[in-house]
Design an enzyme around this catalytic site. Structure first.
Site, short mmCIF file in Angstrom:
data_model
loop_
_atom_site.label_atom_id
_atom_site.label_comp_id
_atom_site.label_asym_id
_atom_site.label_seq_id
_atom_site.Cartn_x
_atom_site.Cartn_y
_atom_site.Cartn_z
CD GLN A 69 44.53 8.97 5.80
OE1 GLN A 69 43.63 9.61 5.99
NE2 GLN A 69 45.30 8.94 4.85
NE ARG B 299 36.20 11.79 10.31
CZ ARG B 299 37.10 12.26 9.55
NH1 ARG B 299 37.09 13.43 9.46
NH2 ARG B 299 37.84 11.47 8.91
N1 CP Z 1 42.16 12.24 6.07
C1 CP Z 1 40.97 12.23 6.41
O1 CP Z 1 40.32 11.61 7.18
O2 CP Z 1 40.44 13.67 5.83
P1 CP Z 1 38.81 14.12 6.03
O3 CP Z 1 38.92 14.53 7.52
O4 CP Z 1 38.59 15.13 5.21
O5 CP Z 1 37.84 12.88 6.07
N1 NVA Z 2 44.71 14.09 13.47
C1 NVA Z 2 43.58 14.55 12.56
C2 NVA Z 2 43.38 13.75 11.52
C3 NVA Z 2 42.44 14.52 10.55
C4 NVA Z 2 42.11 13.43 9.28
C5 NVA Z 2 42.43 14.89 13.32
O1 NVA Z 2 41.96 13.91 13.98
O2 NVA Z 2 41.74 15.92 13.35
#
Ligand code: CP
Ligand code: NVA
Length: 307
Positions: free
Chosen positions: A133, A103
């Site tokens: 997601q 991430r």
């Molecule tokens: N929706 C999602 O990716 O949640 P997190 O940021 O908690 O992983």
């Molecule tokens: N758009 C949001 C999604 C979180 C799961 C972000 O990138 O923070």
């Protein structure tokens, strides 16, 4: 497919197969069964941003399959691409682990990891996209609707990473996405064109949220302030005024409309508490399906066993 970086790059048949495996394993694990197709395998999980769902669901999925995870914060390794280049991290990790999940802020970090890693690389959210997601979302939609072909999704809010992956998923799965955003926060034209190139007319951008929801089967929203945009918070809250998914907006949609949100939800901003808690909400099914989709993804990418 060695990696899972963007839905747009994946053949539709590969995505459909992942959903079939997700459904099969969801049933299998529900009744307490277990299997060990990733026994002895390790997934390195690199996180430049916070996470609840992604971190825990990937960890549970690896444990379910008999494997292990190593959670890596950027500061543990002197920053991703700071102490050493991303390409060196990719090659060194490939000598130790069987898969890398990342991430990151920059999408180019995951593509660079994938280019140099000899093991699978999974995009666990970048500023550009969130494919895990969107695939969990498709699994959820398939569970709630008899036929997903032609379903209309209204995405209200920021044309962000989640909206983009959803557009690509709609293109691959025959659904129609209307994104309603305030001026300056639209999904970029190139992404809309890419989705429409796969399936003509599947994605469009408008500005009026009421227009977007009036014949929608699903209303979807996400935060107005994504991770990394915290310094724009006050401006964004002002700019998104009128874009909250509240009871008034839901009333403008058909009564059967389902409500989706990738979470975390900022109640009182992009969505009201009443709507999150309403019977139309399938938000927590979405969160659960992150686990089921990712278990299938890990098995498919990291297991040598024919499935
Ligand atoms: N929706 C999602 O990716 O949640 P997190 O940021 O908690 O992983
Ligand atoms: N758009 C949001 C999604 C979180 C799961 C972000 O990138 O923070």
């Amino acid at each position: 497919m060695k990696d899972f970086l963007s839905i747009h790059d994946c053949p539709t048949e590969f995505l459909k197969e992942l959903l079939r495996i997700s459904v099969r394993l969801k049933r299998f694990y529900r009744y307490g069964s277990s299997e060990n197709s990733l026994a002895g395998k390790t997934l390195a999980m690199l996180f430049e941003k916070p996470s609840l769902r992604t971190r825990i669901s990937f960890q549970v999925a690896m444990t379910d399959l008999g494997g292990h995870v190593i959670y890596v914060k950027p500061e543990d390794i002197g920053g991703i691409g700071k102490r050493e280049p991303v390409k060196d991290i990719a090659r060194v990790l490939s000598r130790y682990v069987d898969g890398i999940m990342a991430r990151t802020f920059e999408h180019s970090t995951v593509t660079e990891l994938a280019k140099y890693a000899t093991v699978p690389v999974i995009n666990a959210l970048t500023d550009w996209s969130h494919p895990c997601q969107a695939m969990a979302d498709v699994l959820t939609i398939e569970e709630h609707f008899d036929d997903t072909k032609g379903l209309k999704i209204a995405f209200i809010g920021d044309g962000n990473n989640v909206a983009r992956s959803l557009a690509f998923a709609c293109a691959k799965f025959g659904m129609k996405l209307t994104i309603a955003s305030p001026s300056g926060y639209e999904l970029d034209k190139e992404s809309i064109e890419q989705a429409n190139h796969v399936l003509a007319g599947c994605a469009c951008q408008i500005s009026d949220p009421v227009e977007a929801v009036k014949d929608a089967n699903i209303i979807y929203t996400d935060t107005w302030v994504s991770m990394g945009q915290e310094n724009e918070k006050q401006k964004r809250i002002a700019d998104f005024k009128g874009y909250q998914v509240d009871e008034k907006l839901v009333k403008a949609a058909p009564q059967s409309v389902k409500i989706m949100h990738c979470l975390p939800a900022y109640r009182g901003f992009e969505i009201s508490d009443e709507v999150v808690e309403s019977p139309n909400s399938i938000i927590f099914d979405q969160a659960e399906n992150r686990l089921h989709f990712q278990r299938a993804l890990l098995k498919k990418l990291m297991s040598q066993i024919e499935i």
